[in-house]
Every structure is written in C-alpha cells, then in structure tokens.
Design a protein around this motif. Structure first.
Motif, PDB file in Angstrom:
ATOM      1  N   LEU A 148      -5.746  23.502 -43.832  1.00  0.00           N
ATOM      2  CA  LEU A 148      -4.954  22.469 -43.165  1.00  0.00           C
ATOM      3  C   LEU A 148      -5.904  21.404 -42.645  1.00  0.00           C
ATOM      4  CD1 LEU A 148      -2.416  21.308 -41.710  1.00  0.00           C
ATOM      5  CD2 LEU A 148      -2.845  22.973 -39.893  1.00  0.00           C
ATOM      6  N   VAL A 149      -5.588  20.151 -42.935  1.00  0.00           N
ATOM      7  CA  VAL A 149      -6.413  19.026 -42.488  1.00  0.00           C
ATOM      8  C   VAL A 149      -5.796  18.419 -41.226  1.00  0.00           C
ATOM      9  CG1 VAL A 149      -7.313  16.736 -43.073  1.00  0.00           C
ATOM     10  CG2 VAL A 149      -7.130  18.506 -44.843  1.00  0.00           C
ATOM     11  N   VAL A 150      -6.608  18.255 -40.192  1.00  0.00           N
ATOM     12  CA  VAL A 150      -6.166  17.511 -39.010  1.00  0.00           C
ATOM     13  C   VAL A 150      -7.237  16.494 -38.649  1.00  0.00           C
ATOM     14  CG1 VAL A 150      -4.653  19.299 -38.065  1.00  0.00           C
ATOM     15  CG2 VAL A 150      -7.074  19.301 -37.456  1.00  0.00           C
ATOM     16  N   GLU A 151      -6.822  15.460 -37.932  1.00  0.00           N
ATOM     17  CA  GLU A 151      -7.735  14.379 -37.559  1.00  0.00           C
ATOM     18  C   GLU A 151      -7.674  14.175 -36.046  1.00  0.00           C
ATOM     19  OE1 GLU A 151      -6.318  11.221 -40.073  1.00  0.00           O
ATOM     20  OE2 GLU A 151      -7.403  11.960 -41.826  1.00  0.00           O
ATOM     21  N   PRO A 152      -8.328  15.055 -35.292  1.00  0.00           N
ATOM     22  CA  PRO A 152      -8.244  15.036 -33.824  1.00  0.00           C
ATOM     23  C   PRO A 152      -9.237  14.068 -33.188  1.00  0.00           C
ATOM     24  CG  PRO A 152      -9.509  16.915 -34.543  1.00  0.00           C
ATOM     25  CD  PRO A 152      -9.109  16.182 -35.798  1.00  0.00           C
ATOM     26  N   ARG A 153      -9.078  12.805 -33.485  1.00  0.00           N
ATOM     27  CA  ARG A 153     -10.037  11.810 -33.013  1.00  0.00           C
ATOM     28  C   ARG A 153     -10.027  11.643 -31.496  1.00  0.00           C
ATOM     29  NH1 ARG A 153      -7.906   9.417 -37.895  1.00  0.00           N
ATOM     30  NH2 ARG A 153      -9.537   9.251 -39.496  1.00  0.00           N
ATOM     31  N   PHE A 154      -9.000  12.166 -30.855  1.00  0.00           N
ATOM     32  CA  PHE A 154      -8.886  12.096 -29.399  1.00  0.00           C
ATOM     33  C   PHE A 154      -9.728  13.157 -28.696  1.00  0.00           C
ATOM     34  CE2 PHE A 154      -5.807  15.047 -31.107  1.00  0.00           C
ATOM     35  CZ  PHE A 154      -5.938  16.154 -30.286  1.00  0.00           C
ATOM     36  N   LEU A 155     -10.233  14.142 -29.441  1.00  0.00           N
ATOM     37  CA  LEU A 155     -10.835  15.310 -28.814  1.00  0.00           C
ATOM     38  C   LEU A 155     -12.365  15.217 -28.774  1.00  0.00           C
ATOM     39  CD1 LEU A 155      -9.914  18.063 -27.603  1.00  0.00           C
ATOM     40  CD2 LEU A 155     -10.433  19.082 -29.831  1.00  0.00           C
ATOM     41  N   ARG A 189     -13.743  13.792 -35.800  1.00  0.00           N
ATOM     42  CA  ARG A 189     -13.113  12.857 -36.730  1.00  0.00           C
ATOM     43  C   ARG A 189     -12.121  13.567 -37.632  1.00  0.00           C
ATOM     44  NH1 ARG A 189     -13.946  11.423 -41.994  1.00  0.00           N
ATOM     45  NH2 ARG A 189     -15.756  12.797 -42.149  1.00  0.00           N
ATOM     46  N   ARG A 190     -12.546  14.740 -38.098  1.00  0.00           N
ATOM     47  CA  ARG A 190     -11.745  15.482 -39.067  1.00  0.00           C
ATOM     48  C   ARG A 190     -12.049  16.964 -38.894  1.00  0.00           C
ATOM     49  NH1 ARG A 190      -9.823  13.615 -43.967  1.00  0.00           N
ATOM     50  NH2 ARG A 190      -9.496  15.103 -45.668  1.00  0.00           N
ATOM     51  N   THR A 191     -11.031  17.782 -38.983  1.00  0.00           N
ATOM     52  CA  THR A 191     -11.218  19.235 -38.913  1.00  0.00           C
ATOM     53  C   THR A 191     -10.456  19.877 -40.062  1.00  0.00           C
ATOM     54  OG1 THR A 191     -11.512  19.264 -36.501  1.00  0.00           O
ATOM     55  CG2 THR A 191     -10.788  21.307 -37.541  1.00  0.00           C
ATOM     56  N   VAL A 192     -11.127  20.780 -40.743  1.00  0.00           N
ATOM     57  CA  VAL A 192     -10.518  21.533 -41.837  1.00  0.00           C
ATOM     58  C   VAL A 192     -10.363  22.979 -41.378  1.00  0.00           C
ATOM     59  CG1 VAL A 192     -10.767  22.349 -44.203  1.00  0.00           C
ATOM     60  CG2 VAL A 192     -11.472  20.017 -43.600  1.00  0.00           C
ATOM     61  N   ILE A 193      -9.136  23.449 -41.389  1.00  0.00           N
ATOM     62  CA  ILE A 193      -8.818  24.795 -40.914  1.00  0.00           C
ATOM     63  C   ILE A 193      -8.466  25.659 -42.110  1.00  0.00           C
ATOM     64  CG2 ILE A 193      -7.288  26.157 -39.449  1.00  0.00           C
ATOM     65  CD1 ILE A 193      -6.801  23.529 -37.837  1.00  0.00           C
ATOM     66  N   GLY A 194      -9.365  26.534 -42.480  1.00  0.00           N
ATOM     67  CA  GLY A 194      -9.132  27.434 -43.605  1.00  0.00           C
ATOM     68  C   GLY A 194      -8.554  28.759 -43.122  1.00  0.00           C
ATOM     69  N   ILE A 195      -7.491  29.201 -43.782  1.00  0.00           N
ATOM     70  CA  ILE A 195      -6.791  30.415 -43.366  1.00  0.00           C
ATOM     71  C   ILE A 195      -6.520  31.304 -44.566  1.00  0.00           C
ATOM     72  CG2 ILE A 195      -4.598  31.308 -42.429  1.00  0.00           C
ATOM     73  CD1 ILE A 195      -4.529  28.821 -40.637  1.00  0.00           C
ATOM     74  N   GLY A 196      -6.791  32.580 -44.403  1.00  0.00           N
ATOM     75  CA  GLY A 196      -6.411  33.583 -45.385  1.00  0.00           C
ATOM     76  C   GLY A 196      -5.498  34.585 -44.705  1.00  0.00           C
ATOM     77  N   LEU A 197      -4.230  34.559 -45.041  1.00  0.00           N
ATOM     78  CA  LEU A 197      -3.229  35.432 -44.437  1.00  0.00           C
ATOM     79  C   LEU A 197      -2.727  36.417 -45.481  1.00  0.00           C
ATOM     80  CD1 LEU A 197      -1.110  36.366 -42.348  1.00  0.00           C
ATOM     81  CD2 LEU A 197       0.236  34.335 -42.927  1.00  0.00           C
ATOM     82  N   ASN A 198      -2.906  37.700 -45.214  1.00  0.00           N
ATOM     83  CA  ASN A 198      -2.407  38.730 -46.116  1.00  0.00           C
ATOM     84  C   ASN A 198      -0.899  38.874 -45.926  1.00  0.00           C
ATOM     85  OD1 ASN A 198      -5.050  39.303 -46.961  1.00  0.00           O
ATOM     86  ND2 ASN A 198      -5.341  40.815 -45.339  1.00  0.00           N
ATOM     87  N   VAL A 199      -0.154  38.519 -46.950  1.00  0.00           N
ATOM     88  CA  VAL A 199       1.308  38.512 -46.829  1.00  0.00           C
ATOM     89  C   VAL A 199       1.930  39.714 -47.520  1.00  0.00           C
ATOM     90  CG1 VAL A 199       3.426  37.191 -47.228  1.00  0.00           C
ATOM     91  CG2 VAL A 199       1.307  35.997 -46.677  1.00  0.00           C
ATOM     92  N   ASN A 200       1.855  39.749 -48.849  1.00  0.00           N
ATOM     93  CA  ASN A 200       2.550  40.804 -49.598  1.00  0.00           C
ATOM     94  C   ASN A 200       1.619  41.770 -50.319  1.00  0.00           C
ATOM     95  OD1 ASN A 200       5.232  39.958 -48.942  1.00  0.00           O
ATOM     96  ND2 ASN A 200       5.029  38.291 -50.426  1.00  0.00           N
ATOM     97  N   GLN A 201       0.354  41.787 -49.949  1.00  0.00           N
ATOM     98  CA  GLN A 201      -0.592  42.682 -50.605  1.00  0.00           C
ATOM     99  C   GLN A 201      -0.421  44.116 -50.100  1.00  0.00           C
ATOM    100  OE1 GLN A 201      -4.459  41.033 -50.972  1.00  0.00           O
ATOM    101  NE2 GLN A 201      -5.430  42.904 -51.712  1.00  0.00           N
ATOM    102  N   GLN A 202      -0.460  45.079 -51.039  1.00  0.00           N
ATOM    103  CA  GLN A 202      -0.283  46.489 -50.680  1.00  0.00           C
ATOM    104  C   GLN A 202      -1.562  47.295 -50.811  1.00  0.00           C
ATOM    105  OE1 GLN A 202       3.570  48.357 -51.947  1.00  0.00           O
ATOM    106  NE2 GLN A 202       3.711  46.569 -53.289  1.00  0.00           N
ATOM    107  N   ARG A 203      -2.419  46.914 -51.760  1.00  0.00           N
ATOM    108  CA  ARG A 203      -3.674  47.639 -51.988  1.00  0.00           C
ATOM    109  C   ARG A 203      -4.830  46.662 -51.858  1.00  0.00           C
ATOM    110  NH1 ARG A 203       0.063  49.392 -55.615  1.00  0.00           N
ATOM    111  NH2 ARG A 203       0.587  51.609 -55.563  1.00  0.00           N
ATOM    112  N   PHE A 204      -5.924  47.146 -51.260  1.00  0.00           N
ATOM    113  CA  PHE A 204      -7.061  46.289 -50.981  1.00  0.00           C
ATOM    114  C   PHE A 204      -8.338  46.855 -51.575  1.00  0.00           C
ATOM    115  CE2 PHE A 204      -3.965  45.248 -47.757  1.00  0.00           C
ATOM    116  CZ  PHE A 204      -4.094  43.876 -47.600  1.00  0.00           C
ATOM    117  N   ASP A 205      -9.287  45.956 -51.793  1.00  0.00           N
ATOM    118  CA  ASP A 205     -10.610  46.350 -52.260  1.00  0.00           C
ATOM    119  C   ASP A 205     -11.205  47.369 -51.283  1.00  0.00           C
ATOM    120  OD1 ASP A 205     -13.528  46.308 -52.575  1.00  0.00           O
ATOM    121  OD2 ASP A 205     -13.183  44.597 -53.912  1.00  0.00           O
ATOM    122  N   PRO A 206     -11.715  48.483 -51.787  1.00  0.00           N
ATOM    123  CA  PRO A 206     -12.287  49.512 -50.904  1.00  0.00           C
ATOM    124  C   PRO A 206     -13.441  49.014 -50.044  1.00  0.00           C
ATOM    125  CG  PRO A 206     -11.957  50.382 -53.118  1.00  0.00           C
ATOM    126  CD  PRO A 206     -11.734  48.903 -53.200  1.00  0.00           C
TER     127      PRO A 206
END
Length: 241
Positions: free
Chosen positions: A55-62, A119-136
C-alpha cells in the motif's frame, strides 16, 4: 482505492517505489519472486490463496521522527480487520501479527523522506488467508482459514483492511497519534508476561514486556529490576515452534 493485481512481480514493495503509483494505491501480487520480510528474511506464500500486497501512502505531514506512528497504525488496523472476522490477534513487536503463538501476518514498511518529513511510505503486507499447509521451515504459521475454519474472499478481506487502515491513518493525519499508540500498547503480544529474547551477539535473556515508547522502542523489565528500552534490531523474540 485503486488496486493493481499482478500475477508475478519481483517484490510489490520494490514496484511500489515507482512514482506512477500514488497515495492509496494497492499493488497485489499472486507471486513474488523476491518477496522480502523483516530482518532480511524471504517472505514465503502459497499462490492464489493469500494476500501479498503493498500500500502506497504519502504522509508529507508527518515528521520523520514520528514515523513509528505509521507502523503502529498498520499493525492496529490489521488487528481491527481480523477482529471483524472474529479472529483475535495481537502485535508481536515490532510488526508481526500473531494469533495466540502463531504468525498470521508479516509487515515490511519502507520510508522515503523529503527533508525532515516523510514523502512516501510503502507498506508491504503478507496476510495468510486461505492457506492450510505451510513450508516446514516456517516455525509457527497460521492463517485465517485455520483460525476461522472457513475460506474467505481475499478481495473482500483486502477491502476490509484498507478501510481499517484508512481510519487509523486519519487519526495520525489529524494529530491523534496518542490514540494509535494506546491501541498498539493494548494489543502487544505477551504484554506483562515474561518472554525469552536474543541479543544481536547471540546472548539470550528473559524479561517482562512492559510496553513501548512513543518512538516504538520495546520497554522490558529485567530480572534484576532494571528497565531498558530496545529499538528494532537491538533485540528479538525467541519463539518456540
């Protein structure tokens, strides 16, 4: 909200740096060939079942010195989002989201500056939604499906998060950062409990989590009664799988 949906990219965070993407844009990829997590870790995610996006945001006020407020707003918003689906989540300092002792979300935030402000902030997110099995190799993962025992519409979840985030972002923009910090503190994983930690040189210690400082430092009470606050990369959790 404008969503760019890709089948494959190297990293949504890297792509989101490009100036063609503006405040509020979401870059969602099914596959990242070089997805990144915190502390230089690689982000692993099964295709077509999860949400990996930036998600890109531009919080120039902060002011740059207050940048932790964006991390806090993101983490709180993710907990807000999961609560709407009946999943109780906590924030494992600094930016992992846990359900009990299992990780459901990872966050990687990157800031770009204009003098003393953001000036610009990039928010990277990885959300596990429907995964049932994961890498050991992953020590303690979970997903919304495993916690809620049903499948979820990923686009709906993305929109829910976006609404939750923008509500928290508005608090930051309106100067109500203290409300964000209070919400973050209330959601800290293992707050008030003893926890094992590891220092950069490898030494392990046990301390009680007391909270966070306004700049995001983790405040611990050590066994001898001393208090100390640690910033990112100065200490890390030791989590048993």
């Amino acid at each position: 909200m404008k969503v760019y949906h890709f089948e494959e990219v190297t990293s949504t965070n890297d792509l989101a740096r490009e100036e063609q993407f503006v405040h509020g844009d979401v870059l969602w990829a099914e596959r990242q060939t070089a997805g990144r997590g915190q502390r230089g870790h690689t982000w692993l995610s099964e295709e077509e079942v999860n949400l990996t996006f930036s998600l890109v945001v531009e919080p120039r006020f902060l002011p740059a010195k207050e940048q932790f407020l964006l991390s806090a707003a993101t983490a709180v918003a993710l907990c807000d989002c999961l609560t709407r689906y009946g999943i109780e989540a906590r924030i494992k300092w600094t930016n992992d989201i846990y359900v009990e002792d299992r990780k459901i979300v990872g966050i990687l935030i990157e800031h770009f500056y204009a003098g003393a402000t953001l000036r610009r902030t990039v928010i990277g997110i990885g959300l596990n939604v429907n995964q049932q099995r994961f890498d050991p190799s992953l020590p303690n993962p979970t997903s919304m499906l495993l916690e809620g025992e049903k499948r979820y519409d990923r686009e709906e979840v993305l929109c829910t998060f976006y609404d939750c985030f923008m509500a928290r972002y508005a608090q930051v923009e309106q100067g109500d950062g203290e409300a964000i910090l209070q919400a973050y503190r209330a959601l800290i994983y293992r707050l008030g409990r003893e926890q094992r930690f590891r220092l950069p040189e490898g030494e392990e210690l046990t301390a009680t989590i007391e909270g966070i400082e306004s700049d995001g430092a983790l405040r611990l009470l050590h066994a001898g009664g001393n208090r100390h606050s640690y910033h990112f990369k100065e200490i890390e959790f030791v989590i048993k799988s």
